[in-house]
Design an enzyme around this catalytic site. Sequence first.
Site, PDB file in Angstrom:
ATOM      1  N   ASP A   1      12.102  -0.286   5.390  1.00 32.01           N
ATOM      2  CA  ASP A   1      11.553  -0.561   4.062  1.00 32.01           C
ATOM      3  C   ASP A   1      10.078  -0.946   4.149  1.00 32.01           C
ATOM      4  OD1 ASP A   1      12.994  -2.849   5.315  1.00 32.01           O
ATOM      5  OD2 ASP A   1      12.023  -3.985   3.727  1.00 32.01           O
TER       6      ASP A   1
ATOM      7  N   LYS B   1       1.644  -8.863  -5.810  1.00 34.94           N
ATOM      8  CA  LYS B   1       2.680  -9.338  -4.885  1.00 34.94           C
ATOM      9  C   LYS B   1       2.728 -10.855  -4.969  1.00 34.94           C
ATOM     10  CE  LYS B   1       3.969  -9.307   0.029  1.00 34.94           C
ATOM     11  NZ  LYS B   1       3.711  -8.642   1.321  1.00 34.94           N
TER      12      LYS B   1
ATOM     13  N   GLY C   1      14.211  -3.838  -2.404  1.00 34.47           N
ATOM     14  CA  GLY C   1      13.405  -3.466  -3.562  1.00 34.47           C
ATOM     15  C   GLY C   1      12.205  -4.384  -3.681  1.00 34.47           C
TER      16      GLY C   1
ATOM     17  N   ASP D   1      12.508 -16.294  -4.067  1.00 31.40           N
ATOM     18  CA  ASP D   1      11.914 -16.922  -5.252  1.00 31.40           C
ATOM     19  C   ASP D   1      10.877 -16.026  -5.925  1.00 31.40           C
ATOM     20  OD1 ASP D   1       9.897 -17.015  -3.412  1.00 31.40           O
ATOM     21  OD2 ASP D   1       9.863 -19.202  -3.230  1.00 31.40           O
ATOM     22  N   GLY D   2      10.647 -14.854  -5.354  1.00 29.87           N
ATOM     23  CA  GLY D   2       9.690 -13.939  -5.977  1.00 29.87           C
ATOM     24  C   GLY D   2       8.239 -14.317  -5.745  1.00 29.87           C
TER      25      GLY D   2
ATOM     26  N   ARG E   1       9.357  -9.245  -4.988  1.00 28.45           N
ATOM     27  CA  ARG E   1       8.306 -10.155  -5.466  1.00 28.45           C
ATOM     28  C   ARG E   1       7.039  -9.387  -5.770  1.00 28.45           C
ATOM     29  NH1 ARG E   1       6.381 -13.328  -0.011  1.00 28.45           N
ATOM     30  NH2 ARG E   1       7.004 -11.751   1.493  1.00 28.45           N
TER      31      ARG E   1
ATOM     32  N   ARG F   1      -2.553  -5.654  -4.524  1.00 38.53           N
ATOM     33  CA  ARG F   1      -2.621  -4.587  -3.527  1.00 38.53           C
ATOM     34  C   ARG F   1      -2.891  -3.253  -4.218  1.00 38.53           C
ATOM     35  NH1 ARG F   1       2.494  -5.240   0.467  1.00 38.53           N
ATOM     36  NH2 ARG F   1       3.705  -4.490  -1.312  1.00 38.53           N
TER      37      ARG F   1
ATOM     38  N   ASP G   1       2.777  -3.669   4.068  1.00 41.07           N
ATOM     39  CA  ASP G   1       3.525  -4.924   4.141  1.00 41.07           C
ATOM     40  C   ASP G   1       3.096  -5.802   5.318  1.00 41.07           C
ATOM     41  OD1 ASP G   1       4.781  -4.206   1.858  1.00 41.07           O
ATOM     42  OD2 ASP G   1       6.820  -4.401   2.617  1.00 41.07           O
TER      43      ASP G   1
END
Length: 503
Positions: free
Chosen positions: A265, A125, A103, A137-138, A106, A188, A275
């Site tokens: 993903d 992001k 998911g 840690d996001g 971050r 983004r 990504d």
Amino acid sequence: MDNKGPVNAPEFLRPPRVPAWREASFLQSLGPAFGTDLPPRAVHDAHWVARSARLAGELGLADWLAGPDALDVLAGNRVPEGIRPFASVYSGHQFGVWAGQLGDGRALLLGEVDTPAGAMEVQLKGSGQTPYSRMGDGRAVLRSSIREFLGSEAMHALGIPTTRALAVVGSPLPVRRETMESAAVVTRVAPSFLRFGHFEHFAHTAQDVAAARRLLDAVIERYFPALRGEAEPATALLEEVARRTARVIAQWQLVGFCHGVMNTDNMSLLGLTIDYGPFGFLDAFDPNHVCNHSDDQARYSYARQPGVAFWNLHALAQALLPLVDGPPEEASERLLAALEPYKAEFAAAMVRGLRAKLGLVAERDDDAALADDLLQLMAEDRADFTITWRRLGRFDDEAAAVRNCFLQRDRFDGWAARYRDRLAFESSTPQQRAQHMDRANPKFVLRNHLAQGAIEHAMDGDFAEVQRLLAVLERPFDEQPENAAYADFPPDWATEISVSCSS
Ligand code: AMP
Ligand code: MG
């Protein structure tokens, strides 16, 4: 642009100025099964690292991005009224293995903005932990954020479908990776950040066919209007995604782009490049090049990308199976049949692209073999991918320049004789051909060492090189003699740069 604040109000009384952002994003409007509303986590001492004035202009956000509010909003430090940030849930296969639920660990969608280019999703992001962060840690580090920013804008300028990057905000907030680094937030932008993994989630993790069907119907309605009314929406969608994927992967191969982490993903349902992590552009041509140092099986090497994409499409097909009526064996067969066009679409896109790279307009049967033999020789001699192709555009006037890219000069001469014979079937002049080839063979790509240089300056607080490099990469096909150094062979230390999944 909405600015309903009182005129001349002191700064602290002025409501945040927000462009015309719609409150709910696409997935958010489908219901709670699709993700979680939550605010970003603030960072201290936020500052601009980079902004794309070009993208801001395309989005109609130029004034807003240059204005006083954008920094706080894009740092995740303030959520303007009317915006409900949202993290979406998806699942996926990582390195060929089912990874279960993932998911936006971050990332947070800020919402959708109506732009002259259509509705676009705006996503932060690196904006802190979400329910999908797992052990993470996001956060995102400055280094990888600069790479994503430059990479996505460079790909767009090359004419390759991709998510875009509007800005990078930096903060001294420490982030632990192999060493301590500092945080950054990338903004983004894309029509959608939907992944193959969104369907995989509802098929395998949530096992929620009703939600999967809602997603399918909404995806077609919103993003694939040409498929409205198809008798079997799932197979129709799969075939269209397969075709788009084939075309985007061909474009990667043609410019020597390696994605690095082609997990399901990280595969866009819209056929975008998405990504940017341990990606890279080829320097010396090695078909087995692996740009991600964490990929010790070489699963995602340059040469394997087309096959891996096809594998990933099979994972998507499997996820769509519950949405196809009839006995499962027959449904599977129809889904597999929908994947078949991938091969021909990819092959056609490659031949088309290679012809353009060779400056060929007429179509002859042995064109693919001519291109393959050049690539073979480039691979054996580790010829620089970008420079060799670019120099080929000067073949008529400066044959020696391209010949110098090779070690086996006699073999190159043999190939060159065939190429010369082939060019005799073309009606274009050498000048016209050079012009065409210069639109197919970029002079400037984001080589690792160029990104690294900009990153090192940025880590010292000097962001000018990021912006300078962006300007060069925004015109990859132009000669730009003043920027010749950015088109040069990589320095020896470029092979030492290690880019891994850590970002
Ligand atoms: P990636 O392969 O980088 O696309 O990441 C795979 C998954 O891990 C995605 O669901 C990401 O959101 C998540 N992820 C990666 N890095 C972090 C991080 N530092 N914190 C939280 N989640 C992360
Ligand atoms: Mg990802």
